[in-house]
Design a protein around this motif. Structure first.
Motif, short mmCIF file in Angstrom:
data_model
loop_
_atom_site.label_atom_id
_atom_site.label_comp_id
_atom_site.label_asym_id
_atom_site.label_seq_id
_atom_site.Cartn_x
_atom_site.Cartn_y
_atom_site.Cartn_z
N GLY A 280 39.85 8.56 -43.73
CA GLY A 280 39.33 8.42 -42.37
C GLY A 280 37.95 7.80 -42.29
N THR B 97 40.75 1.42 -44.58
CA THR B 97 41.98 0.71 -44.19
C THR B 97 41.72 -0.14 -42.96
N THR B 98 41.00 0.42 -42.00
CA THR B 98 40.69 -0.31 -40.77
C THR B 98 39.97 -1.62 -41.11
P1 ATP Z 1 42.70 6.62 -45.42
O1 ATP Z 1 42.31 6.78 -46.82
O2 ATP Z 1 43.27 7.87 -44.81
O3 ATP Z 1 43.50 5.40 -45.13
P2 ATP Z 1 40.45 5.19 -44.37
O4 ATP Z 1 39.10 5.32 -44.97
O5 ATP Z 1 41.22 4.01 -44.73
O6 ATP Z 1 41.30 6.49 -44.63
P3 ATP Z 1 40.99 4.54 -41.64
O7 ATP Z 1 42.45 4.74 -41.80
O8 ATP Z 1 40.47 3.17 -41.55
O9 ATP Z 1 40.20 5.28 -42.80
O10 ATP Z 1 40.51 5.38 -40.37
C1 ATP Z 1 39.23 5.24 -39.75
C2 ATP Z 1 39.22 5.97 -38.41
O11 ATP Z 1 40.07 5.29 -37.49
C3 ATP Z 1 39.73 7.40 -38.49
O12 ATP Z 1 38.96 8.17 -37.63
C4 ATP Z 1 41.16 7.30 -38.00
O13 ATP Z 1 41.56 8.49 -37.39
C5 ATP Z 1 41.06 6.17 -36.98
N1 ATP Z 1 42.34 5.43 -36.89
C6 ATP Z 1 42.99 4.81 -37.89
N2 ATP Z 1 44.11 4.19 -37.45
C7 ATP Z 1 44.19 4.45 -36.12
C8 ATP Z 1 45.11 4.10 -35.07
N3 ATP Z 1 46.19 3.34 -35.31
N4 ATP Z 1 44.85 4.54 -33.81
C9 ATP Z 1 43.76 5.30 -33.56
N5 ATP Z 1 42.85 5.65 -34.48
C10 ATP Z 1 43.04 5.25 -35.75
#
Ligand code: ATP
Length: 246
Positions: free
Chosen positions: A41, A45-46
């Motif tokens: 989170g 990934t974002t």
């Molecule tokens: P992970 O290891 O779980 O993939 P991450 O570091 O890649 O974690 P992200 O998935 O990029 O983190 O999430 C960043 C934030 O964006 C988090 O607060 C998550 O809840 C939110 N988020 C991710 N995807 C979505 C979506 N499709 N809609 C709304 N919020 C999202």
């Protein structure tokens, strides 16, 4: 060295409202191996999906800043155009077609990119040289491969087009330590010997810092720490937060 990727003051929101990434700035040199580290989170990934423009499939959007690949703003380019321009991506989880054999998986990737027969043959040969294990299993359905082999296949699918920048989202997740190391060693070889720039998201901090040149630690969508991998390996905050020592 010129930067192949520039992420410049980027803010990303989902559904117009949810702030997922705040003011992130970093670059990847043409010969770079850069790691994004952070807990679930934190925004890894974002960030990766913003670079390949898959973010819009998740209803996410850049609400500030810009991302440039090879000096050009990615905003007007489609995900397909970015693949053609040289971005390869290995998505989170092992994205192969499970009922298809190893060879069929690679051929499908090549066909979707409209590679010629000769190019496809060359891509297959390279894949099987890089991961001889895959060569042994070329007629095996992906569903019957081990987790590590599926990840190798997912990486090779992304390499079919010979990208200049490879994005990898937690490629070692769920793998045994020895296999995780083999995967990152191969990625490091691609970077060193074949000049492919690498941007990798990882939670396996100790392992990724052994291979990356530079790393950025993400926390709640912002960069908390940046530095060379060697510097971060000795940083007290990295030890206490990610390497489990006081
Ligand atoms: P992970 O290891 O779980 O993939 P991450 O570091 O890649 O974690 P992200 O998935 O990029 O983190 O999430 C960043 C934030 O964006 C988090 O607060 C998550 O809840 C939110 N988020 C991710 N995807 C979505 C979506 N499709 N809609 C709304 N919020 C999202």
């Amino acid at each position: 060295m010129r930067n192949i990727l520039e992420v410049d003051n980027v803010e990303i929101r989902y559904d117009q409202a949810i702030l997922a990434v705040r003011d992130i700035t970093f670059t990847v040199p043409e010969d770079g191996f850069v790691s994004l580290i952070g807990a679930n989170g934190s925004g890894k990934t974002t960030t990766l999906r913003a670079i390949s423009r898959l973010l819009e499939l998740d209803r996410g959007r850049l609400t500030r800043g810009a991302i440039r690949f090879d000096g050009k703003d990615i905003a007007p380019q489609s995900p397909h155009a970015l693949v053609a321009a040289g971005i390869g991506q290995v998505l989170e989880g092992r994205r192969c077609f499970l009922p298809m054999t190893v060879e069929e998986n690679l051929r499908t990737a090549a066909a979707s990119l409209r590679l010629s027969r000769a190019e496809t043959r060359a891509a297959l040969e390279k894949a099987f040289t890089r991961f001889p294990q895959l060569a042994d299993r070329r007629r095996t359905p992906a569903a019957l491969l081990s987790g590590g082999e599926q990840q190798m296949l997912a990486i090779e699918r992304a390499l079919v087009r010979e990208p200049r920048l490879l994005l990898l989202d937690e490629p070692t997740m769920g793998l045994a330590p020895q296999i995780a190391e083999t995967i990152l060693e191969t990625v490091a070889t691609l970077n060193r010997q074949h000049g492919v720039a690498v941007l990798i998201a990882e939670q396996n901090v100790a392992l990724t810092l052994r291979f990356a040149h530079d790393a950025h630690v993400l926390e709640n969508g912002a960069i908390r720490l940046s530095g060379t991998a060697a510097d971060l390996l000795h940083h007290p905050e990295i030890w206490s937060t990610y390497l489990g020592l006081p």
